[in-house]
Design an enzyme around this catalytic site. Structure first.
Site, mmCIF file in Angstrom:
data_model
loop_
_atom_site.group_PDB
_atom_site.id
_atom_site.type_symbol
_atom_site.label_atom_id
_atom_site.label_comp_id
_atom_site.label_asym_id
_atom_site.label_seq_id
_atom_site.Cartn_x
_atom_site.Cartn_y
_atom_site.Cartn_z
ATOM 1 N N PRO A 135 0.815 -1.225 0.000
ATOM 2 C CA PRO A 135 0.000 0.000 0.000
ATOM 3 C C PRO A 135 0.850 1.276 0.000
ATOM 4 O O PRO A 135 0.393 2.323 -0.467
ATOM 5 C CB PRO A 135 -0.821 -0.093 1.295
ATOM 6 C CG PRO A 135 -0.491 -1.375 1.940
ATOM 7 C CD PRO A 135 0.641 -2.031 1.209
ATOM 8 N N LYS B 8 3.408 1.866 -1.878
ATOM 9 C CA LYS B 8 3.660 2.242 -3.277
ATOM 10 C C LYS B 8 2.426 2.899 -3.887
ATOM 11 O O LYS B 8 2.541 3.822 -4.690
ATOM 12 C CB LYS B 8 3.996 1.003 -4.098
ATOM 13 C CG LYS B 8 5.341 0.405 -3.794
ATOM 14 C CD LYS B 8 5.585 -0.714 -4.763
ATOM 15 C CE LYS B 8 6.919 -1.375 -4.568
ATOM 16 N NZ LYS B 8 7.114 -2.458 -5.530
ATOM 17 N N ASP C 116 9.107 -2.400 -10.738
ATOM 18 C CA ASP C 116 10.132 -3.281 -10.209
ATOM 19 C C ASP C 116 11.300 -2.403 -9.791
ATOM 20 O O ASP C 116 11.729 -1.527 -10.543
ATOM 21 C CB ASP C 116 10.553 -4.309 -11.256
ATOM 22 C CG ASP C 116 11.193 -5.495 -10.577
ATOM 23 O OD1 ASP C 116 10.539 -6.124 -9.735
ATOM 24 O OD2 ASP C 116 12.377 -5.771 -10.857
ATOM 25 N N PHE D 204 9.159 2.094 3.755
ATOM 26 C CA PHE D 204 9.133 0.632 3.761
ATOM 27 C C PHE D 204 10.458 0.113 3.217
ATOM 28 O O PHE D 204 11.303 0.899 2.772
ATOM 29 C CB PHE D 204 7.943 0.119 2.918
ATOM 30 C CG PHE D 204 8.011 0.512 1.472
ATOM 31 C CD1 PHE D 204 8.627 -0.305 0.546
ATOM 32 C CD2 PHE D 204 7.472 1.719 1.037
ATOM 33 C CE1 PHE D 204 8.699 0.059 -0.788
ATOM 34 C CE2 PHE D 204 7.534 2.097 -0.298
ATOM 35 C CZ PHE D 204 8.156 1.263 -1.211
ATOM 36 N N ARG E 219 11.195 6.090 -7.445
ATOM 37 C CA ARG E 219 9.822 5.809 -7.880
ATOM 38 C C ARG E 219 9.119 7.099 -8.268
ATOM 39 O O ARG E 219 8.385 7.149 -9.247
ATOM 40 C CB ARG E 219 9.031 5.063 -6.797
ATOM 41 C CG ARG E 219 7.645 4.611 -7.304
ATOM 42 C CD ARG E 219 6.948 3.645 -6.378
ATOM 43 N NE ARG E 219 7.767 2.471 -6.122
ATOM 44 C CZ ARG E 219 8.590 2.335 -5.100
ATOM 45 N NH1 ARG E 219 8.660 3.261 -4.163
ATOM 46 N NH2 ARG E 219 9.329 1.265 -4.976
#
Ligand code: IMP
Length: 180
Positions: free
Chosen positions: A9, A11, A63, A137, A164
């Site tokens: 969650p 991400k 990924d 995380f 990201r």
């Protein structure tokens, strides 16, 4: 609706900052191929997940990997396995034994819709340190960027500088250009 294929969650929260509230978590376990190339892994996953997604909606798969300079890019595409097996403290100890503590995070976000698959890459360079902070995380507590670990940042602060965040920003620009 845009389905983010992940069990994480954290991400999904990060993705909503770029792509809006239309992003939904899609808990689907795609077969992850073994490859040294994050883009290959993400693109294959996105193709498979799109077949399984509800309706005709597009999907995204990401990924990521942590590439430690002194360890020739290890654990890279195997970061998940190493995280589970060794944990972040042991990874940090391995790096602490080296002179160079530099590392980079990379993410490839793959977007799949009826027209095919597009991939977007982001990278963040930092240093491996003893764990600090309780946000984020994965490897966030041992990845320091500009004096602060990712785990000490808010989700917005991390997005501004993270691998990201960079990949999601490229995807958001591409979607924006395409819809004009
Ligand atoms: P995955 O490709 O997203 O499964 O990530 C591979 C490994 O890197 C997993 O152990 C994740 O927890 C970790 N990871 C992925 N993205 C991040 C991040 O932004 N910060 C810290 N660890 C991450």
């Amino acid at each position: 609706m845009l389905h983010f294929v992940t069990t994480n969650p954290g991400k999904v929260r990060e993705a909503r900052d770029y792509l809006g509230d239309d992003v939904r978590q899609f808990d689907y376990d795609y077969a992850e191929i073994q490859s040294d190339d994050l883009a290959d892994i993400a693109a294959r996953g996105a193709r498979e997940a799109r077949e399984a997604a509800p309706g005709d909606d597009p999907v995204i798969v990401d990924d990521s990997g942590l590439f430690v300079d002194a360890l020739d890019g290890f654990p890279g595409p195997y970061s998940s396995y190493v995280h589970e097996r060794l944990g972040i403290e042991r990874v940090q100890e391995l790096v602490a034994a080296e002179d160079d503590h530099g590392a980079a995070f990379e993410t490839v976000v793959a977007y799949a819709d009826g027209d095919g698959v597009e991939t977007f890459t982001g990278r963040a360079e930092g240093t491996i340190v003893s764990p600090r902070g309780d946000g984020g995380f994965g490897y966030d507590p041992i990845f320091e960027y500009g004096g602060t670990t990712f785990a000490e940042m808010t989700s917005e602060e991390k997005n501004d500088v993270s691998h990201r965040g960079a990949a999601l920003a490229k995807l958001a620009d591409w979607l924006d250009t395409r819809s004009r």
